[in-house]
Motif scaffolding. Structure first.
Motif, short mmCIF file in Angstrom:
data_model
loop_
_atom_site.label_atom_id
_atom_site.label_comp_id
_atom_site.label_asym_id
_atom_site.label_seq_id
_atom_site.Cartn_x
_atom_site.Cartn_y
_atom_site.Cartn_z
N GLY A 535 31.38 37.01 37.92
CA GLY A 535 32.46 37.89 37.58
C GLY A 535 33.05 39.07 37.57
N THR A 536 32.01 39.87 38.10
CA THR A 536 32.58 41.29 38.23
C THR A 536 33.51 42.01 38.95
OG1 THR A 536 30.28 42.01 37.60
CG2 THR A 536 31.55 43.52 38.93
N THR A 537 33.98 41.50 40.14
CA THR A 537 34.77 41.26 41.08
C THR A 537 36.11 40.72 40.67
OG1 THR A 537 33.20 40.63 42.62
CG2 THR A 537 35.05 41.55 43.60
N VAL A 538 36.31 39.71 39.81
CA VAL A 538 37.56 39.68 39.46
C VAL A 538 38.04 40.70 38.23
CG1 VAL A 538 38.35 37.62 37.53
CG2 VAL A 538 36.56 36.87 39.65
N ILE A 539 37.00 40.88 37.26
CA ILE A 539 37.07 42.38 36.44
C ILE A 539 37.98 43.32 37.43
CG2 ILE A 539 35.84 43.28 34.47
CD1 ILE A 539 34.19 41.36 33.89
N TYR A 540 37.36 43.45 38.15
CA TYR A 540 37.29 44.91 38.67
C TYR A 540 39.43 44.67 39.30
CZ TYR A 540 33.20 46.86 38.75
OH TYR A 540 32.41 47.31 37.90
N TRP A 541 39.75 43.72 39.82
CA TRP A 541 40.99 43.45 40.09
C TRP A 541 42.21 43.29 39.03
CZ3 TRP A 541 42.69 44.87 44.49
CH2 TRP A 541 41.73 44.74 45.04
#
Lengths: 619, 390
Positions: A535-541
């Motif tokens: 989920g981290t990539t989504v969070i960064y976006w």
């Protein structure tokens, strides 16, 4: 989070009322504040400690109450996540409800607006000009152009002229970005939080194991998570040279096992130091293998420099002793004349001291002991404030009755005023600081001379000698003549005095033997943290959208200005009105500059403007 | 549209776009800054990692924007950079505080921080006297002293950055790593932002409310210096050895500085309105409620933008150093509390349109939340951020 236009639902539609409640500003602000207050709890109460610590701190009753409330891991309780979920729901409702209106507003910007609407704007001005309507309209448009607007002019059927301009058309995008970002970030975090596992745990399909001493092979299957688990965060303590294919995740007062899609092999662990003795870096050299033994990846894992493989991140998180091999000499205090016995074991093992009935728990080994110079009576300099006392090991000794004491033994002697000392710390309760025995070392470096002297004294005492100064001195002379005849008289005097002090210190010594460390084979263990958080990539976006959205919201306000020019006998009457949805004070200034410009180029004169209650904050 | 004769247009103001509004000085600023960035790239670019380009680009963009938005920043930047470079040059030719009086008494990080402290204390006194006497001359002095203090503070940080490398190249780090260093940053950046709001709103009387808190910060800094000797340069623990520190901490202090200013203006608003109701002198001395309300909002909005960005950068850093972007560490949690608090404030003000006394109370009381997050967490709670401890 409706913006001024509360949509009035038909009173009979209950779900509409619910939606209105969920999307209301009052609820949003209340939830924000409530969440802030709830968050404080976890900062006051140290989270995720072993349960016995809490029981000790609060007593059985409050321990139970706080446990029921989930205060030991507040941020993962149902009620806390519930508030967050409610906030997310409220935000999502808001976005859904406002989207059509805001899109419409972004798309449509009517040039014509009823005069009544103009008079409802935050700012308006009415003026009189001698010019013809067309000329006046073009000039008014030019004033707007000069201020950076792109005005539209339209002939209205009733003969009047409408002018309209706006800036910050896309300000609403900021609203979407920020609010959707919150939903996205919380959603990503929820995904990372591994909901399926929590669900399985709640149903009882997964049961955290509470025995922390169990070897991996004996941990029941009920405590194992799936290797296909989408998200996890576990830790493993891996000794140098060993390999692991599972990590542990704390759950309540127990733990769960997370199998890994690869094997981690720790080749070596290393600490580098600054000149002050402060650690500079912790470095693990690891190799990843698959189950068939094929090497997948090799490299260093350092603090701030994790290793990434196939969506799994490996972090350097701690270090400890990985079972160093220690070789010790054991000197019996109560058995004169016996030569020291050797003992050997690894840190973490329990040794039997011969057949004496004493058990030695080898607890820890420290390669370095960096302490402030002042602590050992040396003078500190700013560049070298500390001193390294060298390797030490700690162990607990239990006698047959179970009574125990903890010891800390330094391997290399320290030197004070020319005399070497072997330092031995001991304590009978963990809460107490160590008491130290300083045993003087002889000319050969070991503590043999002192032990021989001690034995000779005991022989003399058994032979019936009284503890007189002459006996102490004579016995010493005999021992020195036998063991170390080369000792200078001066060194002998210093040694004798040091021995007297040591004898006094030994009075409180709780065990009948002294261990010294003769050699060691050091072995580190690295604490590695292994996470898989898709989920981290989504969070960064989401984060990027959040910051961008805040910028747009505050710094690209939407400003709208409408004008209506009506011809009459002596020229034209102009009504101009406008509003900004942020920074209204700035807009007030901008509008009055515009009005002054209009008055000038239209050669007109003001008739009226919006009455302001100056001094009160602009609303 | 109707044909207009040319002479009729003459009365129109010329169309002036954003570019046309830039003065010669602005162009010189842009050119100078670009040249400086070019020189840095030329000298050190070959050894840069990608993150050093990111840091350079951030500094370039931030200084460019700040200088163009607020012209005094241009001169202030020069006033900081020139002496700091002089000090770096002096160090590079082998001068030390022991053999060079300029380094010893003025330019070395420690001395410059003391100069900053003295100047800001004097500025505080000047602002307070100004509030009572309304002497324009004194007011100008107060503003000037604040400028000088802020400039000395940034010189201190710049020179200290160089000093961390001297004698032990592997220690080098941006000086925002312990409580002493961040207090210099706080004491320097809060007045700088305050000066912006003062100039923009012609609101010098607010200095008598903002500067006393800065003076309290200076007092704490002096205590840290003389009682705790925290001005000593020490190497970084492994967790702090990351380029994210260069972005995370300075941005955080844009947030702290602006939130602090907003809180103190909130106090000024409350006292001013109270005095106005009773016809007191303070109400006449302070700017109008509308202006103070606007300063509060503007400061909170700017602070909120940077605080959000900085918290996110902190989370990205945490993901790399601690293996999780959010660990519910006390500092993180308090940052969230501050964020939620101001998110609530901004929603209430912007969307609900709340104004006036209630919002001033909210802003003023937020000082407790912000200062607990900044300082209280380090003093009273332990956690992953505990390197900021005493």
């Amino acid at each position: 989070m409706t913006e001024r236009s509360a949509i009035a639902p038909p009173p009979h539609a209950r779900w509409r009322l619910l939606v209105q409640f969920l999307g209301s500003m009052r609820l949003a602000v209340s939830l924000l504040v409530l969440l802030a207050i709830a968050s404080i709890i976890g900062t006051i109460l140290t989270q995720q400690q072993p349960y016995p610590n809490y029981a000790l701190q609060f007593g059985p009753f409050w321990f139970q109450v706080f446990r029921e409330l989930g205060l030991y891991n507040v941020y993962r309780t149902l009620w806390y996540t519930g508030i967050v979920a409610f906030l997310v729901l409220s935000t999502a409702t808001c976005v859904t409800r406002n989207t059509p209106r805001m899109l419409r507003e972004m798309r449509d910007f009517p040039t014509r607006q009823a005069e009544q609407v103009l008079l409802e704007q935050d700012e308006w001005v009415r003026m009189q000009s001698p010019l013809a309507p067309a000329a006046a309209g073009e000039r008014a448009a030019q004033v707007l152009r000069a201020a950076g607007y792109r005005p539209r002019v339209e002939q209205v059927a009733d003969g009047s002229l409408a002018v309209a301009a706006r800036k910050g058309r896309y300000q609403r995008v900021g609203y979407f970005l920020t609010h959707i970002a919150i939903v996205v970030i919380c959603g990503g975090a929820l995904y990372n939080a591994d909901v399926p596992v929590k669900w399985a745990e709640w149903r009882g399909a997964l049961q955290p194991e509470k025995n922390f001493d169990l070897p991996l092979s004996q941990i029941p299957q009920k405590s194992w998570m799936s290797v296909h688990n989408p998200a996890y965060r576990g830790t493993i303590t891996l000794p140098e040279g060993e390999t692991a294919n599972a990590v542990f995740e704390l759950a309540g007062d127990g733990y769960l096992v997370q199998p890994l899609p690869f094997r981690i092999h720790l080749q070596s662990f290393q600490i580098s130091y600054y000149s002050t003795g402060m650690p500079k870096d912790f470095i693990s050299r690891i190799v990843l293998y698959n189950d068939q033994g094929k090497e997948l990846k090799a490299g260093l894992v350092r603090v701030n420099h994790p290793m990434s493989y196939d969506g799994v991140e490996i972090y350097q998180s701690s270090f400890s002793d990985g079972g160093s091999l220690l070789r010790m000499n054991s000197y019996l205090l109560g058995a004169p004349g016996t030569s020291p016995r050797t003992l050997e074991g690894r840190v973490g093992q329990t040794l039997q001291a011969g057949n004496s009935g004493y058990a030695v728990d080898l607890k820890n080994f420290d390669l370095y002991n960096i302490v402030p110079k002042s602590a050992v009576g040396e003078k500190a300099t700013p560049d070298h404030p500390t001193v390294n006392l060298g390797p030490s090991f700690t162990y607990i000794v239990h006698d047959k009755s179970g009574a125990g004491a903890e010891f800390k033994t330094y391997m290399t002697p320290i030197t004070r005023e020319g005399q070497g000392f072997f330092v031995q710390g001991f304590r009978t309760a963990f809460a107490n600081p160590y008491q130290y025995v300083y045993i003087p070392t002889g000319p050969h470096g070991g503590i043999g001379l002192f032990m021989d002297y001690l034995a000779a004294l005991q022989v003399a005492a058994r032979a019936g000698s009284n503890a007189s100064e002459a006996i102490f001195v004579d016995t010493f002379r005999q021992v020195v003549a036998q063991d170390a005849p080369e000792m200078s008289p001066n060194a002998q005097a210093v040694f004798l005095q040091a021995s007297m002090d040591a004898l006094l210190q030994l009075r409180d010594y709780p065990m009948p033997f002294v261990l010294s460390l003769s050699s060691f084979d050091h072995r580190w263990a690295a604490g590695l943290q292994v996470t898989k958080w898709p989920g981290t990539t989504v969070i960064y976006w989401g984060c990027v959208a959040l910051v961008l959205g805040i910028f747009i919201l505050f710094y690209l306000p939407q400003k709208r200005i409408w004008m209506r020019l009506r011809a009459h006998d002596e020229g034209v009457e102009l009504l101009a009105g406008g509003s900004a949805n942020r920074n209204r004070l700035d807009f007030e200034k901008e509008f009055s500059t515009l009005a002054a410009g209009l008055e000038q180029v239209l050669e007109g004169s003001e008739i009226a403007h919006k009455e302001k209650d100056n001094g009160k904050p602009a609303s | 549209m109707a044909n207009l004769r040319v002479e009729q247009w003459s009365a129109l103001p010329p169309a002036k776009g954003w570019w046309a509004r830039l003065s010669m000085g602005d162009w010189a600023w842009a050119a100078g800054l670009t040249a400086a960035a070019g020189i840095v790239l030329g000298l050190y670019g070959a050894g840069f990692g990608y993150w050093q380009f990111v840091v350079l680009a951030c500094w370039y963009a931030a200084l460019m924007a700040a200088g163009l938005a607020w012209r005094p920043m241009q001169i202030a930047t020069l006033a900081v950079v020139a002496p700091a470079l002089l000090a770096v040059w002096l160090y590079s030719i082998g001068q030390t505080p022991a053999n060079n009086f300029l380094l010893r008494d003025v330019l070395q990080g420690y001395a410059a921080a003391l100069w900053m402290s003295g100047l800001l204390l004097a500025a505080t006194a000047a602002y307070l006297v100004f509030l009572f006497t309304r002497s324009e001359r004194l007011g100008r002095w107060a503003t000037g002293l604040t400028w000088a203090g802020a400039i000395m503070g940034f010189i201190a940080l710049g020179v200290r950055w160089r000093e961390t490398y001297i004698g032990h190249p592997d220690w080098g780090h941006i000086p925002v790593s312990n409580l002493w260093e961040v207090f210099v940053l706080f004491c320097a950046s809060t007045p700088l932002f305050y000066l912006y709001y003062e100039k923009r709103n012609q609101a010098r009387a607010l200095g008598a409310f903002v500067l006393p808190l800065v003076a309290a910060g200076v007092g704490f800094l002096l205590w840290l210096t003389f009682a705790q000797h925290m001005d000593r340069i020490e190497p970084l623990i492994p967790a702090l050895q990351s380029f994210w520190m260069k972005l995370h901490v300075p941005m955080m202090f844009v947030g702290y500085a602006n939130f602090t200013i907003a809180s103190l203006v909130g106090f000024a608003y409350l006292l001013g309105e109270r005095s106005r109701r009773r016809g007191g002198w303070l109400g006449r001395a302070l700017p109008t409620g509308a202006v103070m309300d606007d300063v509060m909002y503007k400061a909170i909005a700017l602070g909120f933008l940077f605080f959000t960005a900085s918290t996110i950068l902190g989370a990205v850093w945490a993901a790399e150093a601690w293996g999780g972007f959010w660990s519910w560490d006390p500092k993180e949690t308090w940052a969230l509390i501050v964020w939620l608090n101001y998110a609530g404030y901004l929603h209430a003000r912007v969307v609900k349109g709340w104004r006036g006394t209630a919002m001033a109370w909210w802003s003023a009381m937020s000082l407790w939340v912000v200062s607990f997050c900044f300082l209280g967490v380090n003093l009273f709670l332990s956690g992953l951020h505990s390197y900021g401890q005493l």
